[in-house]
Design a protein around this motif. Structure first.
Motif, short mmCIF file in Angstrom:
data_model
loop_
_atom_site.label_atom_id
_atom_site.label_comp_id
_atom_site.label_asym_id
_atom_site.label_seq_id
_atom_site.Cartn_x
_atom_site.Cartn_y
_atom_site.Cartn_z
N LYS A 14 8.07 -68.93 32.74
CA LYS A 14 9.33 -68.98 32.01
C LYS A 14 10.48 -68.63 32.92
N VAL A 15 11.52 -69.44 32.88
CA VAL A 15 12.71 -69.21 33.70
C VAL A 15 13.80 -68.63 32.81
N THR A 16 14.26 -67.47 33.16
CA THR A 16 15.33 -66.82 32.42
C THR A 16 16.67 -67.07 33.12
N LEU A 17 17.75 -66.81 32.39
CA LEU A 17 19.08 -66.99 32.96
C LEU A 17 19.27 -66.06 34.16
N LYS A 18 18.77 -64.85 34.05
CA LYS A 18 18.91 -63.89 35.15
C LYS A 18 18.17 -64.39 36.39
N MET A 19 16.95 -64.91 36.20
CA MET A 19 16.18 -65.45 37.32
C MET A 19 16.93 -66.60 37.97
N ALA A 20 17.45 -67.49 37.13
CA ALA A 20 18.14 -68.67 37.65
C ALA A 20 19.37 -68.27 38.46
N LYS A 21 20.15 -67.34 37.92
CA LYS A 21 21.35 -66.90 38.63
C LYS A 21 21.00 -66.28 39.98
N ASN A 22 19.93 -65.50 40.00
CA ASN A 22 19.53 -64.85 41.25
C ASN A 22 18.98 -65.83 42.27
N ALA A 23 18.50 -66.98 41.78
CA ALA A 23 17.90 -67.97 42.67
C ALA A 23 18.92 -68.97 43.23
N VAL A 24 20.13 -68.96 42.70
CA VAL A 24 21.16 -69.88 43.18
C VAL A 24 21.56 -69.51 44.61
N ARG A 25 21.60 -70.50 45.47
CA ARG A 25 21.99 -70.30 46.86
C ARG A 25 23.17 -71.22 47.18
N VAL A 26 24.01 -70.76 48.08
CA VAL A 26 25.15 -71.58 48.51
C VAL A 26 24.77 -72.26 49.82
#
Length: 283
Positions: A14-26
């Motif tokens: 399960k992917v949570t919003l918190k996980m997704a935000k932390n996984a975003v890279r620039v």
């Protein structure tokens, strides 16, 4: 105990919003990229809809069977990789992703009925990979993809080159290998490059890399045997036309080597070491 184990397994995927935000890279060029590939995801994470400023999204090598209509809200996406899932149909709202320049839908279960007419709205597309599906036709609206430069149609059920493709004059890379084209049918390749390398050297196993180098030497007219003079010129030189980031030939090669043959749905065979990596589409 079994139930508890199953619950933990489901929770793991399960992917949570918190996980997704932390996984975003620039990325070096300032784009916001989210890589959720190869995570066993079965349902599209709706929390991603709360990240409307994503530029690049990688959901490849998962177990997605469908996409929500709300995916059309991710209007800032420029790069979307959905290869190696179980998609059969794309929602009509897919045509709202009008910022897309690169789209990879290869190695799914898409049929011609599963491609919406709104696909022709993606006028900024430069690279489109539809290989390894079950397509016997393309939507006529694809004539609107005037900027398309790379198109992968390999390993489908096409008996002739779709008319919409023939009028897309900006296409320079076209892969139609292993389609049941009718006898006598030929693709006009006068303006197309015949060899398209689609993986970085670092992403290939040793035998595949050696085979690609061997074929490249002969294609360029060198005629040198493996291990002969000229290896230094080829080693380290990137294949032309690569578009990064490219998840198609990264880790877990055994998984992306599985291909769907034209013998029918559900059947597959492993890619042999001698088979070229050039046939696995555009990133």
């Amino acid at each position: 105990m079994a139930k508890g184990g199953k619950k933990r397994s489901t929770q793991k995927n399960k992917v949570t919003l918190k996980m997704a935000k932390n996984a975003v890279r620039v990325t070096p060029d300032g784009r916001r990229r989210l890589d959720l590939s190869n995570m066993g995801i079965e349902t599209f994470p709706k929390c991603l809809l709360k990240l409307p400023d994503l530029d690049e999204l990688d959901l490849s090598r998962n177990q997605l069977k469908k996409l929500p209509g709300l995916i059309g809200d991710l209007v800032s996406l420029r790069w979307l990789d959905l290869h190696s899932n179980q998609l059969e149909v794309l929602p009509d709202t897919f045509g709202q992703l009008m910022s897309l320049s690169h789209l990879n839908l290869s190695n799914n279960r898409l049929t011609s009925a599963g491609l919406p007419h709104s696909l022709g709205n993606l006028t900024r597309l430069r690279s489109l990979n539809l290989g390894l599906n079950q397509l016997d036709a393309l939507p006529g609206t694809m004539v609107g993809l005037r900027g398309l430069q790379e198109l992968g149609l390999f390993d489908n059920l096409l008996t002739s080159l779709p008319e919409c493709v023939q009028v897309l004059t900006n296409i320079t890379r076209l892969n139609t290998k292993r389609n049941p084209f009718s006898q006598g049918h030929s693709v006009n390749r006068d303006r197309l490059e015949k060899e398209v390398y689609l993986a970085k050297e670092s992403s290939l196993c040793g035998s595949c890399l050696n085979r690609c180098k061997e074929e490249r030497r002969w294609t360029l007219g060198g005629g040198r045997r493996r291990g002969g003079e000229g290896d230094a010129d080829i080693r380290g030189r990137p294949y032309s036309g690569l578009i990064t980031p490219n998840s198609l030939a990264q880790a877990n090669q055994d998984q992306w080597r599985l291909i769907v043959t034209n013998h029918g749905p559900g059947k597959s065979s492993a890619l042999k070491d001698g088979q070229r990596a050039t046939e696995y589409g555009f990133a």
